[in-house]
Scaffold this motif. Structure first.
Motif, PDB file in Angstrom:
ATOM      1  N   VAL A   1    -121.984  16.537  31.701  1.00 47.15           N
ATOM      2  CA  VAL A   1    -122.301  17.787  31.020  1.00 47.15           C
ATOM      3  C   VAL A   1    -122.739  17.446  29.605  1.00 47.15           C
ATOM      4  O   VAL A   1    -122.188  16.540  28.971  1.00 47.15           O
ATOM      5  CB  VAL A   1    -121.088  18.743  31.004  1.00 47.15           C
ATOM      6  CG1 VAL A   1    -119.907  18.146  30.239  1.00 47.15           C
ATOM      7  CG2 VAL A   1    -121.470  20.089  30.415  1.00 47.15           C
ATOM      8  N   VAL A   2    -123.758  18.174  29.141  1.00 44.81           N
ATOM      9  CA  VAL A   2    -124.262  17.999  27.777  1.00 44.81           C
ATOM     10  C   VAL A   2    -124.307  19.371  27.130  1.00 44.81           C
ATOM     11  O   VAL A   2    -124.869  20.315  27.710  1.00 44.81           O
ATOM     12  CB  VAL A   2    -125.672  17.368  27.765  1.00 44.81           C
ATOM     13  CG1 VAL A   2    -126.145  17.172  26.326  1.00 44.81           C
ATOM     14  CG2 VAL A   2    -125.677  16.043  28.513  1.00 44.81           C
ATOM     15  N   GLN A   3    -123.696  19.490  25.955  1.00 42.70           N
ATOM     16  CA  GLN A   3    -123.711  20.773  25.262  1.00 42.70           C
ATOM     17  C   GLN A   3    -123.682  20.549  23.760  1.00 42.70           C
ATOM     18  O   GLN A   3    -123.248  19.507  23.274  1.00 42.70           O
ATOM     19  CB  GLN A   3    -122.540  21.645  25.688  1.00 42.70           C
ATOM     20  CG  GLN A   3    -121.178  21.176  25.217  1.00 42.70           C
ATOM     21  CD  GLN A   3    -120.074  22.160  25.608  1.00 42.70           C
ATOM     22  OE1 GLN A   3    -119.981  22.561  26.760  1.00 42.70           O
ATOM     23  NE2 GLN A   3    -119.259  22.546  24.645  1.00 42.70           N
ATOM     24  N   SER A   4    -124.159  21.564  23.058  1.00 43.88           N
ATOM     25  CA  SER A   4    -124.154  21.530  21.603  1.00 43.88           C
ATOM     26  C   SER A   4    -122.808  21.999  21.094  1.00 43.88           C
ATOM     27  O   SER A   4    -122.219  22.957  21.621  1.00 43.88           O
ATOM     28  CB  SER A   4    -125.278  22.410  21.053  1.00 43.88           C
ATOM     29  OG  SER A   4    -126.532  21.922  21.439  1.00 43.88           O
ATOM     30  N   VAL A   5    -122.331  21.335  20.056  1.00 46.58           N
ATOM     31  CA  VAL A   5    -121.023  21.647  19.479  1.00 46.58           C
ATOM     32  C   VAL A   5    -121.181  21.798  17.970  1.00 46.58           C
ATOM     33  O   VAL A   5    -121.797  20.942  17.311  1.00 46.58           O
ATOM     34  CB  VAL A   5    -119.996  20.541  19.775  1.00 46.58           C
ATOM     35  CG1 VAL A   5    -118.643  20.880  19.135  1.00 46.58           C
ATOM     36  CG2 VAL A   5    -119.831  20.347  21.275  1.00 46.58           C
ATOM     37  N   SER A   6    -120.651  22.869  17.431  1.00 51.14           N
ATOM     38  CA  SER A   6    -120.690  23.083  15.983  1.00 51.14           C
ATOM     39  C   SER A   6    -119.693  22.156  15.299  1.00 51.14           C
ATOM     40  O   SER A   6    -118.588  21.926  15.811  1.00 51.14           O
ATOM     41  CB  SER A   6    -120.349  24.535  15.652  1.00 51.14           C
ATOM     42  OG  SER A   6    -120.190  24.706  14.253  1.00 51.14           O
ATOM     43  N   THR A   7    -120.099  21.625  14.166  1.00 49.30           N
ATOM     44  CA  THR A   7    -119.187  20.758  13.415  1.00 49.30           C
ATOM     45  C   THR A   7    -118.170  21.565  12.616  1.00 49.30           C
ATOM     46  O   THR A   7    -117.282  20.990  11.989  1.00 49.30           O
ATOM     47  CB  THR A   7    -119.982  19.864  12.459  1.00 49.30           C
ATOM     48  OG1 THR A   7    -120.782  20.686  11.593  1.00 49.30           O
ATOM     49  CG2 THR A   7    -120.879  18.915  13.229  1.00 49.30           C
ATOM     50  N   ASN A   8    -118.291  22.879  12.676  1.00 53.21           N
ATOM     51  CA  ASN A   8    -117.360  23.751  11.939  1.00 53.21           C
ATOM     52  C   ASN A   8    -116.444  24.482  12.916  1.00 53.21           C
ATOM     53  O   ASN A   8    -116.216  25.694  12.793  1.00 53.21           O
ATOM     54  CB  ASN A   8    -118.143  24.744  11.072  1.00 53.21           C
ATOM     55  CG  ASN A   8    -117.236  25.494  10.113  1.00 53.21           C
ATOM     56  OD1 ASN A   8    -116.180  24.996   9.721  1.00 53.21           O
ATOM     57  ND2 ASN A   8    -117.631  26.713   9.745  1.00 53.21           N
ATOM     58  N   ILE A   9    -115.910  23.756  13.878  1.00 53.44           N
ATOM     59  CA  ILE A   9    -115.036  24.385  14.864  1.00 53.44           C
ATOM     60  C   ILE A   9    -113.630  24.543  14.284  1.00 53.44           C
ATOM     61  O   ILE A   9    -113.239  23.849  13.342  1.00 53.44           O
ATOM     62  CB  ILE A   9    -114.989  23.563  16.159  1.00 53.44           C
ATOM     63  CG1 ILE A   9    -114.498  22.141  15.887  1.00 53.44           C
ATOM     64  CG2 ILE A   9    -116.354  23.531  16.829  1.00 53.44           C
ATOM     65  CD1 ILE A   9    -114.338  21.299  17.134  1.00 53.44           C
ATOM     66  N   SER A  10    -112.882  25.452  14.863  1.00 55.19           N
ATOM     67  CA  SER A  10    -111.560  25.781  14.317  1.00 55.19           C
ATOM     68  C   SER A  10    -110.409  25.158  15.101  1.00 55.19           C
ATOM     69  O   SER A  10    -109.250  25.257  14.676  1.00 55.19           O
ATOM     70  CB  SER A  10    -111.378  27.308  14.291  1.00 55.19           C
ATOM     71  OG  SER A  10    -111.520  27.847  15.599  1.00 55.19           O
ATOM     72  N   GLU A  11    -110.698  24.549  16.244  1.00 57.52           N
ATOM     73  CA  GLU A  11    -109.630  23.948  17.044  1.00 57.52           C
ATOM     74  C   GLU A  11    -110.186  22.781  17.841  1.00 57.52           C
ATOM     75  O   GLU A  11    -111.407  22.578  17.911  1.00 57.52           O
ATOM     76  CB  GLU A  11    -109.018  24.987  17.986  1.00 57.52           C
ATOM     77  CG  GLU A  11    -110.006  25.620  18.928  1.00 57.52           C
ATOM     78  CD  GLU A  11    -109.383  26.708  19.782  1.00 57.52           C
ATOM     79  OE1 GLU A  11    -110.071  27.142  20.733  1.00 57.52           O
ATOM     80  OE2 GLU A  11    -108.242  27.105  19.522  1.00 57.52           O
ATOM     81  N   ASP A  12    -109.271  22.011  18.426  1.00 56.68           N
ATOM     82  CA  ASP A  12    -109.683  20.871  19.233  1.00 56.68           C
ATOM     83  C   ASP A  12    -110.436  21.334  20.473  1.00 56.68           C
ATOM     84  O   ASP A  12    -110.233  22.456  20.967  1.00 56.68           O
ATOM     85  CB  ASP A  12    -108.464  20.047  19.667  1.00 56.68           C
ATOM     86  CG  ASP A  12    -107.719  19.441  18.488  1.00 56.68           C
ATOM     87  OD1 ASP A  12    -108.294  19.412  17.383  1.00 56.68           O
ATOM     88  OD2 ASP A  12    -106.573  18.988  18.676  1.00 56.68           O
ATOM     89  N   LEU A  13    -111.320  20.460  20.985  1.00 51.55           N
ATOM     90  CA  LEU A  13    -112.052  20.746  22.210  1.00 51.55           C
ATOM     91  C   LEU A  13    -111.368  20.068  23.387  1.00 51.55           C
ATOM     92  O   LEU A  13    -110.972  18.901  23.294  1.00 51.55           O
ATOM     93  CB  LEU A  13    -113.496  20.243  22.108  1.00 51.55           C
ATOM     94  CG  LEU A  13    -114.415  20.941  21.103  1.00 51.55           C
ATOM     95  CD1 LEU A  13    -115.818  20.350  21.194  1.00 51.55           C
ATOM     96  CD2 LEU A  13    -114.469  22.439  21.354  1.00 51.55           C
ATOM     97  N   LEU A  14    -111.246  20.817  24.487  1.00 49.53           N
ATOM     98  CA  LEU A  14    -110.656  20.280  25.704  1.00 49.53           C
ATOM     99  C   LEU A  14    -111.630  20.433  26.857  1.00 49.53           C
ATOM    100  O   LEU A  14    -112.259  21.504  27.017  1.00 49.53           O
ATOM    101  CB  LEU A  14    -109.342  20.988  26.050  1.00 49.53           C
ATOM    102  CG  LEU A  14    -108.113  20.630  25.206  1.00 49.53           C
ATOM    103  CD1 LEU A  14    -108.058  21.526  23.980  1.00 49.53           C
ATOM    104  CD2 LEU A  14    -106.842  20.770  26.013  1.00 49.53           C
ATOM    105  N   PHE A  15    -111.774  19.375  27.660  1.00 50.42           N
ATOM    106  CA  PHE A  15    -112.627  19.404  28.843  1.00 50.42           C
ATOM    107  C   PHE A  15    -111.832  18.854  30.021  1.00 50.42           C
ATOM    108  O   PHE A  15    -111.082  17.880  29.873  1.00 50.42           O
ATOM    109  CB  PHE A  15    -113.879  18.555  28.642  1.00 50.42           C
ATOM    110  CG  PHE A  15    -114.863  19.123  27.659  1.00 50.42           C
ATOM    111  CD1 PHE A  15    -115.940  19.879  28.092  1.00 50.42           C
ATOM    112  CD2 PHE A  15    -114.712  18.901  26.302  1.00 50.42           C
ATOM    113  CE1 PHE A  15    -116.845  20.400  27.192  1.00 50.42           C
ATOM    114  CE2 PHE A  15    -115.612  19.413  25.390  1.00 50.42           C
ATOM    115  CZ  PHE A  15    -116.686  20.169  25.834  1.00 50.42           C
TER     116      PHE A  15
END
Length: 626
Positions: A99-113
């Motif tokens: 999977v490929v997706q764009s992610v903002s560098t100004n996120i407010s929490e950890d990312l889980l996949f």
């Protein structure tokens, strides 16, 4: 008649046909040579991906397919960059999920996949039921990129590398019996953005069944700088093991995997045997010296020296009737020369110290050596030390016989070897426990500890209790051929010990359980002795400042007697390095015992050593009581 011009035209036609045939032949041979990694290089269409993925099964150690592992591995490593730069969405094939997706560098929490093997990676939330396989990317990873960009493209890949040699590395050979768990790699990439030395590591959770008892898991990443083709490395990664899942924490992005490795593979077993044989050989030599030195010391002491010691004690202050202890006769005259061994009477001990300082007869010349020899023979502590030395010597000898590379013994011979090895192992454990018991009486209990025929009773326990256990175990026919096996069920070491599978309960009860009991008792006693040394020594040392190095050395010496080197076995499940540490230090226990024995019972010109290793401790205890 054919003219020369016609012949030239015909020759050119033949050349063209030959060239066309060569081109067709090259095209037909392309599928066979794809595993050289050059034909599909840089091509990532579906056809090329599937064509190259066929090399996962074709490239085997015993196969005839020509393969260039370096080119093929580089192909798949570059594919992650291709995904980030040229594709958005998902890739779903039998061998690849991405999977490929764009992610903002100004996120407010950890990312889980989620990383479920049969599914494409997908985002999950904290509230959602926690998937067994997942990756957590810390928020700090993206925040560190805010200065250069507001959005990044993230690629998460699950790659099935199959049973071949690709991404196995030099260390994962068939002899090593190691493997990549489920042949699955997890790739994490931000394209051309290099990510390393993260302040907060990412987490990858792998679910699995409980591993075999001789196997362990290790978190690794693919390091292209290792060797000529790359190899697995654990630098920057930590492993958190549990029964059915393992959490990997790493400080960078790349391809990750969970390796299933044998704790004791064939190469490791052979290295440990060599280390153990060298250490046990040295220990046997020094243990023999210990026993010979004990036997060589003269048992005679001049009567005048004993009277002199008694008179010096009485001259300092009147000596009360001593408290009999540890099997010594309650005779007043014998108590004086028992003082250094365990302080028979508290008030006499300082008097004896002053007598030592004022009497040149005890401090110099042959009188002093004879005094030590008599004291040496009259005490129980050196006898316990020698009994431990004998049992450890015989255990090392049985070890050499057991792991010798002779022809396979018969069942009866193997039964006898296993029983003898088990007996001397239990004798060693027992005498180490008796060392702790003797130390307890000398230092902890101190008073009212008289036992008639003290050492005889210790000997009955030290040699008799293991005999009873071995007789009971042998009557159940528990001894026989035993093999340590790797993942492929191949024997890495064969010896005479407990029978495989049929005597597991006897092994755990009579070896592991017995060791655990003696280990716990010795640990408690050694802890109490260390507490006395480091907390009560100021009573006689005048509250000296600085570290108490004598106390540290005393505790280390006593540790060799109560078997601290054996306690390292508890740490062996942590990894291969702790197994090597255990084998090295444990095989040298006899050397440590000899050093302690020599320091205690051979007087020097600068200091008077205690014969039991506890006289100095008793002096501290005396002062604290006063």
């Amino acid at each position: 008649m054919v003219t020369p011009g016609a012949l030239r035209v015909l020759f050119l036609l033949l050349l063209l046909l030959w060239a066309s045939g060569m081109e067709n032949s090259r095209i037909l041979e392309q599928p066979r040579n794809v595993c050289l990694g050059l034909i599909n290089e840089g091509n990532y269409e579906s056809f090329h991906l599937e064509n190259t993925a066929g090399c996962f099964t074709k490239c085997r150690q015993s196969g005839n397919e020509p393969c260039d592992l370096k080119n093929l591995q580089r192909y798949w490593l570059k594919y992650e960059f291709h995904l980030v730069e040229n594709q958005m969405g998902i890739v779903n094939t039998s061998f690849l999920k991405a999977v490929v997706q764009s992610v903002s560098t100004n996120i407010s929490e950890d990312l889980l996949f989620s990383l479920t093997p049969s599914q494409v990676p997908r985002p999950v939330t904290e509230e959602e039921h926690e998937p067994p396989d997942r990756v957590r990317l810390p928020r700090s990873l993206f925040e560190s990129l805010q200065d250069s960009r507001s959005v990044v493209r993230l690629a998460i890949t699950l790659l099935d590398i199959g049973p071949g040699n690709l991404f196995k590395g030099p260390k994962l050979s068939l002899e090593d019996s190691s493997s990549v768990l489920n042949n699955r790699l997890v790739g994490l990439s931000l394209g051309n953005i290099s990510v390393s030395r993260l302040a907060e590591p990412l987490e990858i959770t792998f679910s699995h069944q409980r591993p075999p008892s001789n196997m362990t898991f290790s978190c690794v990443f693919w390091d292209v700088t290792k060797g000529s083709t790359g190899d697995w490395s654990s630098t920057g990664c930590s492993t958190e093991l549990s029964a059915k899942r393992t959490v990997c924490r790493c400080d960078h992005l790349t391809f990750f995997a969970l390796l299933l490795r044998p704790i004791l593979d064939r190469a490791t077993v052979q290295a440990l045997i060599r280390i153990s044989q060298a250490g046990c050989g040295a220990s046997m030599i020094f243990l023999a010296f210990t026993v010979l030195l004990y036997a060589a010391l003269s048992p005679q002491q001049p009567h005048s020296l004993r009277l002199r010691a008694s008179r010096e004690c009485e001259r300092c202050h009147p000596c009360p009737q001593p408290s009999p202890r540890l099997g010594h006769s309650p005779h007043p005259q014998q108590a004086e020369h028992d003082l250094p061994a365990g302080r028979a009477a508290g008030p006499c001990e300082p008097g004896l110290e002053r007598q030592k300082e004022s009497s040149p007869t005890l401090e110099g010349g042959p009188w002093r050596l004879k005094f030590y020899r008599q004291r040496f023979k009259s005490e129980d502590a050196p006898k316990v030390h020698v009994a431990l030395s004998i049992s450890l010597f015989l255990l090392n000898l049985a070890f050499f016989i057991n792991v010798g590379h002779g022809r396979e013994p018969s069942d009866a011979t193997c039964w006898a070897r296993g029983a003898i090895f088990h007996y001397f192992l239990l004798c060693t454990f027992t005498w180490m426990g008796l060392e702790a018991f003797h130390l307890y009486l000398l230092v902890i209990k101190v008073f009212n500890t008289y036992f008639g025929h003290y050492f005889l009773k210790l000997s009955l326990v030290g040699w008799g209790l293991p005999a009873l256990i071995v007789i009971g175990t042998g009557s159940a026919n528990s001894y026989g051929h035993y093999a340590i096996r790797d993942k492929k069920n191949m024997a890495t070491l064969e010896l005479c010990w407990f029978r495989e599978k049929t005597a597991v309960s006897a092994l755990y009860v009579t070896v592991h359980g017995y060791f655990l009991i003696t280990c716990l008792f010795s640990a408690v006693v050694l802890g109490l002795v260390a507490w006395k040394i480091f907390t009560l020594s100021t009573a006689t040392a005048g509250k000296e400042q600085g570290p108490n190095w004598k106390g540290v050395l005393t505790v280390l010496g006593l540790s060799s007697l109560v078997g601290v080197t054996w306690w390292l076995a508890i740490l062996t499940p942590l990894g291969r390095s702790t197994v090597y540490v255990f084998a090295l230090f444990n095989s040298l226990q006899g050397v440590f015992i000899f050093c302690w024995f020599a320091v205690l019972y051979f007087p020097s010109r600068t200091a008077v050593a205690s014969s039991s290793g506890t006289a100095r401790i008793d002096q501290v205890h005396t002062a604290s009581q006063e």
